[in-house]
Design a protein around this motif. Structure first.
Motif, PDB file in Angstrom:
ATOM      1  N   GLU A 154       0.832  -1.212   0.000  1.00  0.00           N
ATOM      2  CA  GLU A 154       0.000   0.000   0.000  1.00  0.00           C
ATOM      3  C   GLU A 154       0.863   1.257   0.000  1.00  0.00           C
ATOM      4  O   GLU A 154       0.539   2.237  -0.671  1.00  0.00           O
ATOM      5  N   LEU A 155       1.977   1.244   0.735  1.00  0.00           N
ATOM      6  CA  LEU A 155       2.884   2.395   0.755  1.00  0.00           C
ATOM      7  C   LEU A 155       3.446   2.644  -0.644  1.00  0.00           C
ATOM      8  O   LEU A 155       3.444   3.778  -1.125  1.00  0.00           O
ATOM      9  N   VAL A 156       3.923   1.590  -1.293  1.00  0.00           N
ATOM     10  CA  VAL A 156       4.516   1.734  -2.625  1.00  0.00           C
ATOM     11  C   VAL A 156       3.472   2.259  -3.610  1.00  0.00           C
ATOM     12  O   VAL A 156       3.734   3.205  -4.367  1.00  0.00           O
ATOM     13  N   VAL A 157       2.280   1.684  -3.589  1.00  0.00           N
ATOM     14  CA  VAL A 157       1.228   2.106  -4.518  1.00  0.00           C
ATOM     15  C   VAL A 157       0.821   3.550  -4.235  1.00  0.00           C
ATOM     16  O   VAL A 157       0.663   4.356  -5.157  1.00  0.00           O
ATOM     17  N   SER A 158       0.677   3.901  -2.971  1.00  0.00           N
ATOM     18  CA  SER A 158       0.312   5.271  -2.612  1.00  0.00           C
ATOM     19  C   SER A 158       1.361   6.273  -3.100  1.00  0.00           C
ATOM     20  O   SER A 158       1.025   7.300  -3.690  1.00  0.00           O
ATOM     21  N   ARG A 159       2.621   5.967  -2.877  1.00  0.00           N
ATOM     22  CA  ARG A 159       3.695   6.870  -3.324  1.00  0.00           C
ATOM     23  C   ARG A 159       3.775   6.911  -4.850  1.00  0.00           C
ATOM     24  O   ARG A 159       4.151   7.931  -5.429  1.00  0.00           O
ATOM     25  N   TYR A 160       3.437   5.813  -5.497  1.00  0.00           N
ATOM     26  CA  TYR A 160       3.398   5.775  -6.964  1.00  0.00           C
ATOM     27  C   TYR A 160       2.392   6.795  -7.483  1.00  0.00           C
ATOM     28  O   TYR A 160       2.697   7.571  -8.391  1.00  0.00           O
ATOM     29  N   PHE A 161       1.194   6.821  -6.885  1.00  0.00           N
ATOM     30  CA  PHE A 161       0.180   7.776  -7.337  1.00  0.00           C
ATOM     31  C   PHE A 161       0.609   9.219  -7.054  1.00  0.00           C
ATOM     32  O   PHE A 161       0.377  10.111  -7.865  1.00  0.00           O
ATOM     33  N   VAL A 162       1.268   9.454  -5.928  1.00  0.00           N
ATOM     34  CA  VAL A 162       1.793  10.793  -5.628  1.00  0.00           C
ATOM     35  C   VAL A 162       2.822  11.180  -6.684  1.00  0.00           C
ATOM     36  O   VAL A 162       2.811  12.304  -7.202  1.00  0.00           O
ATOM     37  N   SER A 163       3.705  10.254  -7.016  1.00  0.00           N
ATOM     38  CA  SER A 163       4.730  10.512  -8.026  1.00  0.00           C
ATOM     39  C   SER A 163       4.109  10.847  -9.378  1.00  0.00           C
ATOM     40  O   SER A 163       4.566  11.765 -10.073  1.00  0.00           O
ATOM     41  N   LEU A 164       3.057  10.119  -9.745  1.00  0.00           N
ATOM     42  CA  LEU A 164       2.366  10.442 -11.008  1.00  0.00           C
ATOM     43  C   LEU A 164       1.830  11.866 -10.969  1.00  0.00           C
ATOM     44  O   LEU A 164       1.954  12.614 -11.942  1.00  0.00           O
ATOM     45  N   GLY A 165       1.213  12.227  -9.850  1.00  0.00           N
ATOM     46  CA  GLY A 165       0.668  13.580  -9.724  1.00  0.00           C
ATOM     47  C   GLY A 165       1.730  14.654  -9.887  1.00  0.00           C
ATOM     48  O   GLY A 165       1.461  15.734 -10.402  1.00  0.00           O
ATOM     49  N   GLU A 166       2.929  14.347  -9.470  1.00  0.00           N
ATOM     50  CA  GLU A 166       4.025  15.318  -9.568  1.00  0.00           C
ATOM     51  C   GLU A 166       4.679  15.336 -10.943  1.00  0.00           C
ATOM     52  O   GLU A 166       5.287  16.334 -11.314  1.00  0.00           O
ATOM     53  N   ASN A 167       4.567  14.254 -11.696  1.00  0.00           N
ATOM     54  CA  ASN A 167       5.368  14.126 -12.911  1.00  0.00           C
ATOM     55  C   ASN A 167       4.607  13.986 -14.222  1.00  0.00           C
ATOM     56  O   ASN A 167       5.224  14.087 -15.283  1.00  0.00           O
ATOM     57  N   LEU A 168       3.299  13.747 -14.178  1.00  0.00           N
ATOM     58  CA  LEU A 168       2.559  13.663 -15.437  1.00  0.00           C
ATOM     59  C   LEU A 168       2.616  15.007 -16.152  1.00  0.00           C
ATOM     60  O   LEU A 168       2.485  16.056 -15.529  1.00  0.00           O
ATOM     61  N   GLN A 169       2.786  14.967 -17.449  1.00  0.00           N
ATOM     62  CA  GLN A 169       2.946  16.180 -18.237  1.00  0.00           C
ATOM     63  C   GLN A 169       1.624  16.620 -18.867  1.00  0.00           C
ATOM     64  O   GLN A 169       0.732  15.806 -19.105  1.00  0.00           O
ATOM     65  N   GLY A 170       1.556  17.910 -19.165  1.00  0.00           N
ATOM     66  CA  GLY A 170       0.392  18.461 -19.865  1.00  0.00           C
ATOM     67  C   GLY A 170      -0.900  18.171 -19.127  1.00  0.00           C
ATOM     68  O   GLY A 170      -0.957  18.192 -17.899  1.00  0.00           O
ATOM     69  N   ASN A 171      -1.939  17.865 -19.888  1.00  0.00           N
ATOM     70  CA  ASN A 171      -3.251  17.611 -19.286  1.00  0.00           C
ATOM     71  C   ASN A 171      -3.432  16.168 -18.837  1.00  0.00           C
ATOM     72  O   ASN A 171      -4.504  15.779 -18.391  1.00  0.00           O
ATOM     73  N   TRP A 172      -2.399  15.351 -18.949  1.00  0.00           N
ATOM     74  CA  TRP A 172      -2.507  13.960 -18.501  1.00  0.00           C
ATOM     75  C   TRP A 172      -2.870  13.913 -17.018  1.00  0.00           C
ATOM     76  O   TRP A 172      -3.670  13.087 -16.594  1.00  0.00           O
ATOM     77  N   ARG A 173      -2.307  14.801 -16.225  1.00  0.00           N
ATOM     78  CA  ARG A 173      -2.616  14.817 -14.800  1.00  0.00           C
ATOM     79  C   ARG A 173      -4.078  15.185 -14.573  1.00  0.00           C
ATOM     80  O   ARG A 173      -4.757  14.600 -13.741  1.00  0.00           O
ATOM     81  N   THR A 174      -4.580  16.135 -15.300  1.00  0.00           N
ATOM     82  CA  THR A 174      -5.976  16.563 -15.149  1.00  0.00           C
ATOM     83  C   THR A 174      -6.932  15.447 -15.560  1.00  0.00           C
ATOM     84  O   THR A 174      -7.888  15.165 -14.837  1.00  0.00           O
ATOM     85  N   VAL A 175      -6.683  14.832 -16.691  1.00  0.00           N
ATOM     86  CA  VAL A 175      -7.561  13.773 -17.175  1.00  0.00           C
ATOM     87  C   VAL A 175      -7.572  12.583 -16.214  1.00  0.00           C
ATOM     88  O   VAL A 175      -8.622  11.991 -15.962  1.00  0.00           O
ATOM     89  N   PHE A 176      -6.417  12.275 -15.644  1.00  0.00           N
ATOM     90  CA  PHE A 176      -6.333  11.132 -14.738  1.00  0.00           C
ATOM     91  C   PHE A 176      -6.380  11.524 -13.268  1.00  0.00           C
ATOM     92  O   PHE A 176      -6.013  10.732 -12.392  1.00  0.00           O
ATOM     93  N   ALA A 177      -6.879  12.722 -12.976  1.00  0.00           N
ATOM     94  CA  ALA A 177      -7.024  13.182 -11.592  1.00  0.00           C
ATOM     95  C   ALA A 177      -7.825  12.218 -10.718  1.00  0.00           C
ATOM     96  O   ALA A 177      -7.478  12.040  -9.547  1.00  0.00           O
ATOM     97  N   PRO A 178      -8.897  11.581 -11.213  1.00  0.00           N
ATOM     98  CA  PRO A 178      -9.627  10.654 -10.332  1.00  0.00           C
ATOM     99  C   PRO A 178      -8.749   9.517  -9.796  1.00  0.00           C
ATOM    100  O   PRO A 178      -9.005   9.005  -8.720  1.00  0.00           O
ATOM    101  N   LEU A 179      -7.722   9.151 -10.517  1.00  0.00           N
ATOM    102  CA  LEU A 179      -6.803   8.103 -10.064  1.00  0.00           C
ATOM    103  C   LEU A 179      -5.794   8.670  -9.075  1.00  0.00           C
ATOM    104  O   LEU A 179      -5.498   8.070  -8.049  1.00  0.00           O
ATOM    105  N   ILE A 180      -5.296   9.841  -9.368  1.00  0.00           N
ATOM    106  CA  ILE A 180      -4.211  10.435  -8.594  1.00  0.00           C
ATOM    107  C   ILE A 180      -4.716  11.051  -7.284  1.00  0.00           C
ATOM    108  O   ILE A 180      -4.049  10.961  -6.252  1.00  0.00           O
ATOM    109  N   GLU A 181      -5.891  11.636  -7.316  1.00  0.00           N
ATOM    110  CA  GLU A 181      -6.395  12.391  -6.165  1.00  0.00           C
ATOM    111  C   GLU A 181      -7.344  11.596  -5.289  1.00  0.00           C
ATOM    112  O   GLU A 181      -8.074  12.161  -4.495  1.00  0.00           O
ATOM    113  N   ARG A 182      -7.355  10.313  -5.406  1.00  0.00           N
ATOM    114  CA  ARG A 182      -8.308   9.522  -4.629  1.00  0.00           C
ATOM    115  C   ARG A 182      -7.908   9.375  -3.193  1.00  0.00           C
ATOM    116  O   ARG A 182      -6.880   9.640  -2.745  1.00  0.00           O
TER     117      ARG A 182
END
Length: 182
Positions: A154-182
């Motif tokens: 759970e720690l690894v998966v949680s940090r993975y989603f945080v990392s995506l939120g910090e590193n996704l480029q352009g609107n990829w973060r916005t489109v996939f916000a439901p995954l990242i911000e859960r």
């Protein structure tokens, strides 16, 4: 078209057009198959995608006009050089619950330029070792953690989603916000 390139260092790179759907909305994007990197933001409009590709992308034989790219965009509705057509459809409900597929994690890695800061986090490295996973396997370790339960996974998966939120480029973060911000 008034879109900036997703990454100015990748202007003129050779790539193709892929597409995914989220809740029935189709998004097109450019992809460099040789480096496994995303070349564009997610674009809903086929004409805009063709214009973006004509301005910022190339094929192995050089640059092409919008008409050429338009054919590739149309082809991307039914075909993919990355995965099977059924593995390109996602839902907000699945994202909110954290359900992902290998293909989605691959795309998100490519859209984050395969940033490996996650694997330099001492707590993540320690958790992977306790799970008897090799931290040097980077993304494969994350894939394995998705199949495991317990606090270390759970720690690894949680940090993975945080990392995506910090590193996704352009609107990829916005489109996939439901995954990242859960």
């Amino acid at each position: 078209m008034n879109l900036a390139p997703l990454d100015p260092d990748r202007v003129g790179w050779a790539g193709g057009i892929e597409s995914i759907t989220l809740d029935g909305t189709r998004y097109f994007f450019g992809f460099d198959y040789s480096s496994d990197l995303v070349l564009s933001p997610l674009l809903e409009d086929q004409t805009t995608m063709a214009a973006y590709a004509a301005k910022y992308m190339a094929q192995r034989d050089g640059t092409h006009d919008e008409a050429y790219w338009s054919e590739l965009v149309t082809d991307a509705v039914d075909n993919s050089d990355l995965t099977e057509p059924d593995d390109r459809d996602f839902s907000t409900d699945d994202l909110r619950s954290g359900r992902t597929t290998y293909h989605l994690r691959y795309l998100l890695g490519a859209a984050s330029s395969w940033n490996t800061d996650l694997f330099e986090d001492d707590e993540v490295v320690a958790a992977l070792k306790r799970l008897e996973l090799d931290p040097d396997e980077d993304w494969e370790s994350v894939d394995r953690c998705m199949e495991l339960t317990g606090p270390d996974a759970e720690l690894v998966v949680s940090r993975y989603f945080v990392s995506l939120g910090e590193n996704l480029q352009g609107n990829w973060r916005t489109v996939f916000a439901p995954l990242i911000e859960r």
